[in-house]
Design a protein around this motif. Structure first.
Motif, PDB file in Angstrom:
ATOM      1  N   LYS A 140      -3.780 -32.361   9.278  1.00 30.52           N
ATOM      2  CA  LYS A 140      -3.450 -32.998   7.998  1.00 30.52           C
ATOM      3  C   LYS A 140      -2.285 -32.317   7.300  1.00 30.52           C
ATOM      4  O   LYS A 140      -1.800 -32.805   6.285  1.00 30.52           O
ATOM      5  N   GLY A 141      -1.860 -31.179   7.822  1.00 28.58           N
ATOM      6  CA  GLY A 141      -0.709 -30.484   7.250  1.00 28.58           C
ATOM      7  C   GLY A 141      -1.012 -29.814   5.936  1.00 28.58           C
ATOM      8  O   GLY A 141      -2.103 -29.341   5.704  1.00 28.58           O
ATOM      9  N   GLY A 142      -0.008 -29.796   5.076  1.00 25.30           N
ATOM     10  CA  GLY A 142      -0.113 -29.087   3.810  1.00 25.30           C
ATOM     11  C   GLY A 142       0.935 -28.003   3.744  1.00 25.30           C
ATOM     12  O   GLY A 142       1.971 -28.058   4.414  1.00 25.30           O
ATOM     13  N   GLN A 143       0.641 -26.989   2.967  1.00 25.71           N
ATOM     14  CA  GLN A 143       1.547 -25.848   2.845  1.00 25.71           C
ATOM     15  C   GLN A 143       0.708 -24.605   2.631  1.00 25.71           C
ATOM     16  O   GLN A 143      -0.253 -24.619   1.858  1.00 25.71           O
ATOM     17  N   ALA A 144       1.046 -23.528   3.316  1.00 28.54           N
ATOM     18  CA  ALA A 144       0.341 -22.262   3.166  1.00 28.54           C
ATOM     19  C   ALA A 144       1.353 -21.130   3.198  1.00 28.54           C
ATOM     20  O   ALA A 144       2.331 -21.176   3.950  1.00 28.54           O
ATOM     21  N   LYS A 145       1.114 -20.130   2.375  1.00 27.39           N
ATOM     22  CA  LYS A 145       2.001 -18.972   2.290  1.00 27.39           C
ATOM     23  C   LYS A 145       1.186 -17.720   2.593  1.00 27.39           C
ATOM     24  O   LYS A 145       0.133 -17.508   1.991  1.00 27.39           O
ATOM     25  N   CYS A 146       1.678 -16.910   3.535  1.00 25.69           N
ATOM     26  CA  CYS A 146       1.028 -15.634   3.802  1.00 25.69           C
ATOM     27  C   CYS A 146       1.807 -14.534   3.079  1.00 25.69           C
ATOM     28  O   CYS A 146       3.004 -14.660   2.817  1.00 25.69           O
ATOM     29  N   ALA A 147       1.092 -13.477   2.747  1.00 31.53           N
ATOM     30  CA  ALA A 147       1.708 -12.299   2.145  1.00 31.53           C
ATOM     31  C   ALA A 147       1.021 -11.068   2.710  1.00 31.53           C
ATOM     32  O   ALA A 147      -0.186 -11.081   2.984  1.00 31.53           O
ATOM     33  N   LEU A 148       1.783  -9.998   2.888  1.00 22.95           N
ATOM     34  CA  LEU A 148       1.279  -8.753   3.454  1.00 22.95           C
ATOM     35  C   LEU A 148       1.707  -7.603   2.554  1.00 22.95           C
ATOM     36  O   LEU A 148       2.877  -7.515   2.180  1.00 22.95           O
ATOM     37  N   ALA A 149       0.757  -6.751   2.215  1.00 22.84           N
ATOM     38  CA  ALA A 149       1.048  -5.546   1.444  1.00 22.84           C
ATOM     39  C   ALA A 149       0.464  -4.338   2.176  1.00 22.84           C
ATOM     40  O   ALA A 149      -0.640  -4.412   2.715  1.00 22.84           O
ATOM     41  N   ILE A 150       1.215  -3.252   2.209  1.00 21.93           N
ATOM     42  CA  ILE A 150       0.758  -2.000   2.808  1.00 21.93           C
ATOM     43  C   ILE A 150       0.745  -0.948   1.715  1.00 21.93           C
ATOM     44  O   ILE A 150       1.749  -0.751   1.027  1.00 21.93           O
ATOM     45  N   LYS A 151      -0.406  -0.303   1.547  1.00 22.10           N
ATOM     46  CA  LYS A 151      -0.589   0.701   0.500  1.00 22.10           C
ATOM     47  C   LYS A 151      -0.181   0.142  -0.862  1.00 22.10           C
ATOM     48  O   LYS A 151       0.430   0.816  -1.674  1.00 22.10           O
ATOM     49  N   GLY A 152      -0.501  -1.139  -1.105  1.00 15.52           N
ATOM     50  CA  GLY A 152      -0.227  -1.768  -2.389  1.00 15.52           C
ATOM     51  C   GLY A 152       1.199  -2.244  -2.591  1.00 15.52           C
ATOM     52  O   GLY A 152       1.520  -2.816  -3.621  1.00 15.52           O
ATOM     53  N   ARG A 153       2.068  -2.054  -1.613  1.00 17.64           N
ATOM     54  CA  ARG A 153       3.469  -2.479  -1.737  1.00 17.64           C
ATOM     55  C   ARG A 153       3.712  -3.725  -0.896  1.00 17.64           C
ATOM     56  O   ARG A 153       3.435  -3.736   0.305  1.00 17.64           O
ATOM     57  N   HIS A 154       4.267  -4.763  -1.540  1.00 11.57           N
ATOM     58  CA  HIS A 154       4.579  -6.017  -0.842  1.00 11.57           C
ATOM     59  C   HIS A 154       5.565  -5.737   0.287  1.00 11.57           C
ATOM     60  O   HIS A 154       6.574  -5.073   0.094  1.00 11.57           O
ATOM     61  N   VAL A 155       5.252  -6.252   1.476  1.00 12.23           N
ATOM     62  CA  VAL A 155       6.100  -6.038   2.644  1.00 12.23           C
ATOM     63  C   VAL A 155       6.795  -7.324   3.064  1.00 12.23           C
ATOM     64  O   VAL A 155       7.985  -7.343   3.320  1.00 12.23           O
TER      65      VAL A 155
END
Length: 113
Positions: free
Chosen positions: A72-87
């Motif tokens: 059905k599709g859509g939109q998804a965004k992943c996010a990764l943080a290491i030790k609290g810092r956005h990577v």
């Protein structure tokens, strides 16, 4: 040391705090680097968004979170943080859209002795 005596307990593998986050619309399949000593991948099928997982990943492993949208599709965004810092962050769109976010953890320091 005499035979039969207990040796030192196994050393724990050093880790770093990692946060995986997936936001958007729809139901997705999420695969992420797990927290085991071998750093094996774990998969969440039909994950409801938003989804968030905080774990400790062994040093020397590459934390990664992958997202696959359904038919059905859509939109998804992943996010990764290491030790609290956005990577890193990335977005998947449309039917069967895919994306992943990855980072780098340093190798553990050699132990003295």
């Amino acid at each position: 040391m005499l035979r039969g005596e207990e040796s030192d307990p196994p050393r724990k593998v050093p880790t770093a705090a990692v946060t995986y986050e997936v936001t958007g619309e729809g139901t997705v399949e999420i695969t992420y680097q797990g927290a085991s000593e071998k750093g094996t991948a774990e998969t969440v099928t039909r994950a409801e968004l938003p989804w968030r997982k905080e774990i400790r990943v062994p040093l020397g492993r590459a934390p990664v979170v992958s997202v696959v949208l359904g038919a059905k599709g859509g939109q998804a965004k992943c996010a990764l943080a290491i030790k609290g810092r956005h990577v890193q962050s990335a977005t998947a769109d449309g039917a069967y859209g895919r994306t992943n976010c990855t980072g780098v953890l340093p190798s553990p320091a050699p132990s003295a002795g």
